[in-house]
Design a protein around this motif. Structure first.
Motif, short mmCIF file in Angstrom:
data_model
loop_
_atom_site.label_atom_id
_atom_site.label_comp_id
_atom_site.label_asym_id
_atom_site.label_seq_id
_atom_site.Cartn_x
_atom_site.Cartn_y
_atom_site.Cartn_z
N GLU A 168 -12.86 -41.41 10.59
CA GLU A 168 -12.32 -42.45 11.69
C GLU A 168 -11.11 -41.73 12.50
O GLU A 168 -10.29 -40.96 11.71
CB GLU A 168 -11.89 -43.61 10.83
N PRO A 169 -10.97 -41.97 13.60
CA PRO A 169 -9.74 -41.54 14.46
C PRO A 169 -8.44 -42.22 13.68
O PRO A 169 -8.62 -43.36 13.28
CB PRO A 169 -9.96 -42.01 15.81
N SER A 170 -7.45 -41.47 13.87
CA SER A 170 -6.25 -41.67 13.44
C SER A 170 -5.20 -41.92 14.54
O SER A 170 -5.14 -40.99 15.37
CB SER A 170 -5.66 -40.79 12.21
N SER A 173 -1.85 -37.61 14.69
CA SER A 173 -2.64 -36.47 14.73
C SER A 173 -2.50 -35.68 13.37
O SER A 173 -3.31 -34.90 13.09
CB SER A 173 -1.94 -35.48 15.82
N GLU A 176 -5.22 -36.94 10.98
CA GLU A 176 -6.36 -36.88 11.43
C GLU A 176 -6.98 -35.67 10.86
O GLU A 176 -6.75 -34.43 10.75
CB GLU A 176 -6.43 -36.70 13.03
N THR A 179 -13.94 -33.09 12.08
CA THR A 179 -15.29 -33.39 11.77
C THR A 179 -16.02 -32.14 11.36
O THR A 179 -15.65 -30.85 11.71
CB THR A 179 -15.91 -33.60 13.24
N GLY A 211 -15.88 -33.32 18.98
CA GLY A 211 -14.92 -32.99 17.93
C GLY A 211 -15.26 -32.03 16.99
O GLY A 211 -14.35 -31.66 16.12
#
Length: 507
Positions: A168-170, A173, A176, A179, A211
């Motif tokens: 899931e995007p955070s 940064s 994060e 992938t 990503g």
């Protein structure tokens, strides 16, 4: 049914046959065309009715199935009484659209499918009550299935499994996560993927997922062997250095081996090389001064002083630049640091003896072996100042297989020669026998025709000759002659055939 009706029915085929034989050609053609039209109409009506019965809205149940699993699913659908169809490649199963959902649930409980892949067709049935989590899961499943289908189109890949981890995007940064993807490939027997192909698969997966960095794609085979590059920088560097060393050794060995094969023949020498490469990267800073050349004025500063005793005095400060050369030398990576060669040469060689007109084996001289070693050294750039070493070993090579192959070849040539001779002689004898037989047949036919004409003449003459008036006793010879004459008069054709047969048998 009475006897009369039965007889009339039995007589119908005979009447039809008689009518067909008595009919003219146009009538027969018209009847045949009418019968064909009736049969075609019946078949068309039957097929139309069958199609109407089998009409149903198709939908894909499973796609990209293995042949074995496609057979298992088909057998299961037949047992359930579900209508279904297979595509031409027998990898996709189509069922009625209103039964797809229930069948997938039921077969999923039984462990199907194992090899099928669900792509973007999973979104063919939109659900209004689907949550955002389920939509993301389905999107990931669809993306994995589509990538697996693409990988299966590459030559040498029999099966592929892909797993994606999309975090899931955070908002931050630093927290994060990246992938990642893992690919498991089933390679066809006897096939090996090249490093360029493995890199291409990694870049393909990376470019298909948003990503996903190519360094986060792990590729393995079903044996658990790592196919993608090592992620550890040190291990990756060591692996590349080892591959470079092997390439250099193989290239040099090929150069020396091909040269010796052309000089002393194939399989008369063996070469092995061990190369030590220098992978250290060095930098050298070199400054050289040349004071002997003309000096160059760099700067000049003047000042003037005045006094009552000495008057005015002028002073000047001049700075000169000495010529200087600065060099930054960076050493190349992968240069040959040391080379070791092991050279094995066949001690014996085959020479032609003019006196005996045959080939003999004799030992090579030491000077010839030394010349061959010098030839090998020159092919690889051998340098004793660098510390290179060469080991020369002359020994007689095992030629058992070569001699056996030569003996078998000579035996095959001899067998083939005598076989060709026997076939040629048999052909000549066959032609001669055919000519002799044809000659006898022609002669027998000629003699038979002549005898037949003579027998006919004798029969006519015998009919005209009158018997003598006086009686004489009949001998066995006279009885036989009279019987022959009687047969000739009554059956001239059979008599001629009998005489012809007798002549042919006596010939």
């Amino acid at each position: 049914m009475n006897l009369t009706e039965s007889l009339s029915l039995n007589a119908l085929p005979d009447k039809a046959r008689a009518w067909w034989e008595e009919s003219s050609q146009p009538t027969r053609i018209g009847v045949a065309a009418g019968a064909a039209a009736v049969i075609i109409g019946i078949l068309f009506a039957f097929s139309t009715l069958t199609e109407k019965d089998d009409e149903w809205a198709p939908a894909i149940l499973y796609a990209e199935l293995d042949y074995a699993e496609a057979a298992q699913v088909t057998t299961r659908l037949n047992a359930l009484g579900i209508r279904h169809r297979l595509t031409e490649d027998a990898s996709t199963i189509v069922v009625p659209k209103d039964e797809v959902r229930n069948l997938r649930l039921q077969l999923a409980g039984e462990g199907f499918p194992k090899s099928g892949r669900m792509g973007y067709e999973i979104f063919d049935e939109a659900k209004l009550s689907m949550t955002e989590f389920l939509q993301k899961v389905n999107l990931r499943r669809a993306l994995q299935g589509e990538l697996e289908k693409t990988l299966l189109e590459i030559d040498g890949i029999r099966n592929a499994r892909l797993h994606l981890v999309i975090p899931e995007p955070s908002l931050f940064s630093e927290e994060e996560k990246q992938t990642t993807a893992s690919v498991t490939l089933t390679i066809a027997p006897g096939f090996k993927l090249k490093p360029k192909q493995i890199d291409a698969i990694a870049h393909l997966v990376s470019a298909s997922v948003e990503g996903l960095d190519v360094e986060n794609v792990i590729i393995v085979d079903t044996q658990g062997n790592m196919l993608s590059d090592e992620r550890d920088p040190l291990a990756k560097t060591a692996n590349k250095q080892f591959q470079l060393q092997q390439q250099v050794e193989q290239t040099m060995e090929k150069k020396v081996q091909s040269l010796l094969d052309e000089v002393i023949g194939k399989d008369r020498s063996k070469v092995r090389l061990n190369v030590t490469l220098d992978f250290d990267q060095s930098k050298t800073h070199l400054e050289q001064y040349d004071p002997g050349t003309a000096q160059m004025l760099r700067s000049e500063q003047t000042s003037e002083k005045q006094s009552a005793e000495q008057g005015s005095e002028e002073q000047a400060i001049r700075n000169y630049e000495v010529n200087k050369t600065i060099r930054e030398i960076t050493g190349s990576v992968g240069t040959i640091q040391r080379l070791t060669m092991a050279l094995t040469i066949d001690k014996t060689k085959v020479v032609y003896d003019k006196d005996t007109d045959s080939y003999l084996e004799e030992d090579r001289s030491d000077s010839e072996i030394a010349q061959l070693a010098s030839l090998a050294e020159g092919a690889v750039g051998f340098s004793r100042e660098r510390g290179d070493q060469i080991t020369i070993f002359a020994m007689p090579f095992d030629k058992t297989q070569e001699l056996r192959a030569r003996q078998l070849e000579e035996q095959e040539e001899t067998t083939k020669f005598w076989t060709d001779v026997a076939i040629t002689v048999a052909k000549v004898l066959g032609i001669l026998a055919a000519l002799i037989t044809l000659r006898f047949i022609i002669q027998a036919i000629g003699r038979g025709v002549g005898v037949e004409e003579q027998v006919e003449v004798l029969g006519e003459v015998a009919g005209e000759v009158e018997e003598p008036a006086f009686d004489r006793p009949e001998t066995p010879h006279d009885i036989l002659v009279s019987r022959v004459q009687q047969m000739v008069r009554e059956q001239p054709e059979n008599s001629a055939k009998l005489i012809k047969t007798m002549l042919v048998e006596n010939a």
